[in-house]
Design a protein around this motif. Sequence first.
Motif, mmCIF file in Angstrom:
data_model
loop_
_atom_site.group_PDB
_atom_site.id
_atom_site.type_symbol
_atom_site.label_atom_id
_atom_site.label_comp_id
_atom_site.label_asym_id
_atom_site.label_seq_id
_atom_site.Cartn_x
_atom_site.Cartn_y
_atom_site.Cartn_z
ATOM 1 N N GLU A 135 0.821 -1.207 0.000
ATOM 2 C CA GLU A 135 0.000 0.000 0.000
ATOM 3 C C GLU A 135 0.859 1.263 0.000
ATOM 4 N N ILE A 136 1.917 1.253 0.797
ATOM 5 C CA ILE A 136 2.812 2.421 0.838
ATOM 6 C C ILE A 136 3.505 2.609 -0.509
ATOM 7 N N PHE A 137 3.907 1.530 -1.106
ATOM 8 C CA PHE A 137 4.608 1.620 -2.388
ATOM 9 C C PHE A 137 3.695 2.169 -3.482
ATOM 10 N N TYR A 138 2.459 1.645 -3.563
ATOM 11 C CA TYR A 138 1.543 2.105 -4.602
ATOM 12 C C TYR A 138 1.088 3.535 -4.350
ATOM 13 N N ALA A 139 0.974 3.925 -3.094
ATOM 14 C CA ALA A 139 0.602 5.308 -2.802
ATOM 15 C C ALA A 139 1.701 6.281 -3.205
ATOM 16 N N SER A 140 2.953 5.857 -3.095
ATOM 17 C CA SER A 140 4.076 6.735 -3.425
ATOM 18 C C SER A 140 4.300 6.843 -4.928
ATOM 19 N N TYR A 141 4.049 5.759 -5.653
ATOM 20 C CA TYR A 141 4.363 5.731 -7.086
ATOM 21 C C TYR A 141 3.119 5.464 -7.928
ATOM 22 N N LYS A 142 1.983 6.001 -7.486
ATOM 23 C CA LYS A 142 0.726 5.744 -8.162
ATOM 24 C C LYS A 142 0.714 6.286 -9.583
ATOM 25 N N LYS A 143 1.239 7.498 -9.770
ATOM 26 C CA LYS A 143 1.182 8.127 -11.101
ATOM 27 C C LYS A 143 2.087 7.423 -12.113
#
Length: 705
Positions: A345-353
Amino acid sequence: MMSPFKGSQAQKQRMSRMSVFIKGPLEIPSPTETDWPKDDEKDFVFLDIDRELDSLPQPYRMINKVLNQLFDQSWEVIEEREALREIEKNRVLPTIYPPVTEIQINQMPGGMAVSQDYLFIGGAKGFSIYNLENFKRIYVWEKFKVDVVSIWATDLGNEVLIVPVDEMGIVRFFYLYKDSLFLIKAINEMDDVTKQSTCLKMEFSQGGDYAAFLLQGAGEIWLEVYKLPKETWLKEAEFPQLGPSQKKKTKQVPTTPDVAPLEGMETGLRPSLSPYTVQELNISFKSDIKFTQPVLIMKIKPPKAIAGTTFKSPLEIFSKIEDYYGLGSGQNHFIKDAQWEQHVEIFYASYKKYLEREGDEEPLSMPTFHFICTNTLATMPMDARSSSGGAWILGIHWTGNHNFFLYPLNKTLKEKTDCENVWPCAAPIVVSQISSFSSFLALACEDGVLILWDMAQGFLFGVIALPEGCFCQSIHFLKFFLVHEGRNMYPESSVKSEVMCVVLCTDASLHLVTASGTKGPTSKVLLERSMSHAEEDVCKVAPVPALPGMVLIFSKNHSVRLMDVATAKIICAFAAPVSYPPEMPWAPLFIVSPHHPYFLLYGAHPDDTDATTSTDDYSDSPHSVFYFKFEEYPLLKDLPQNCTISQKDLECNQAFSQMLSLEKRCEQFLQKSFQKLLNTQVKGHDHWTRLRRHSIFLQKENLKK
């Protein structure tokens, strides 16, 4: 009264500008210094000439600046062109040699392979066999449904294993024994086309003990490893077991030079497409002879992503894991589901774009694999060892993965496929290469770091970083050579723990990397990218085993040059009568003989070579395979002969004798290190056993409470 200033208007302007720096009227000073006026320096005012231009009104001030900038840029271009023109005048072009022989073929080959004295060329619905002694075609097999796109050949002693791959990706094994050709097996041929898999890549072990095939089908990709019963094949070829269908008499093919064999007969010759008459037949095809099939011993799929574990505590992990190998290498991590979900979740929130891209599918992970024969990496039973006594191991790395996996080949298909060792790297591995006889291994990471291993002795040479901006494109090992009396020569006796490799980078630069057991790796630039001649950028590199320290360099402008890596100089160049459109990218199709001083190069020479010729017109152009023999050229005539230096000459040379004595000391040091390593492994296994026992005991105590 006449003006003291006469002349043109431009002269008047120059004189007016000079007045800016002069105080007082114009006077001629006296020749005596003592008579000069004593003026204070503070009375002189020096003004910048450009200040008058800056005081110009607009738009004249901007026009003046634009013109000055244009003049400066033009002058820089003139100086650069003049320097390049001067370099071209002093440039010495290498001697260019034509091919010795030309083998004409009827279409673009679907791959080429060399084994013993035979040349195998893939073609329309089959392949052809040529004799390299007289350059004549001696056999044609054309019974496939589609054309051959690639072909491999490997020596099995006195026999040859031929493996063509057709357009449908089907792999077939052909066995060439003396003057007989046998079809052994089609590896991935299926009756149901929907279940058909496609072969993308293949590798053979040294000597033909094992073969590995990369297959793709139904959206998946996997690796299949086979053990080849080459000793059994030899017995079955010498004493074939005739079946009922073979009792019928076969038609005899006429061997008269002027009589062409008919289509559909045993030889499979197709005279209608042959550009010349076949003058002798040495090989005949024998069908319906049953051979022992290759044994599938391993099926390897891409490594799975790290997922959460069902274990509840570290004690449970230690008590249920039987093997401690791989811990800390990125393979046997045990993370709880909650921790892993939080991390995702932290990874996808940081690199969502960056991650959310519509229409982009995740590409399949592609492997690069090598067969490694070694005595030090693993302990194998006798049935898994090669004729040289070493154990066979399959080394694999997958795209985007940091790890190099080592799989022992003493497995059966029923057993669980687990890697024996995992070598982690700090960055994803992009290129890997194994040297001949599995002596050395090179791993290149995507950050430009090169890792060198001595597989024969089992230790790391070291790690070296390529120059900034250089990233590895390919690695090519060279056989260790010495410069003796101005000539490159191979030591007569084997030299251990000395490695040389040529690295081609993505910026078209060429580097020589050397390492030894006592020194760390060093890098030397052999060829930099040409800024003035971009068409000479290197696209392929190939070592020449018959010439010590020599490599062939293939450039984008379809030129082939021979370089001496000891001096980083071009010895000569090779040219074939080949014409291509300038815009056509060149992917050279060539073969360098591993034992003899020659190489083969494919080329097409179209009839119309003007600028209007399109790329499609080259499919109907005449095609040829050009034969270059180094001994036939004046500059290289003496190089292939006497290219070894004896042990006596090494001992007489002081520099070489020091190297040999140092090698002996290093060998003793390595033997002691290996003994310590074995003791450490035994101690590690004992510690792991005690840790498991203690974990089981603590777990039982917790259950009692």
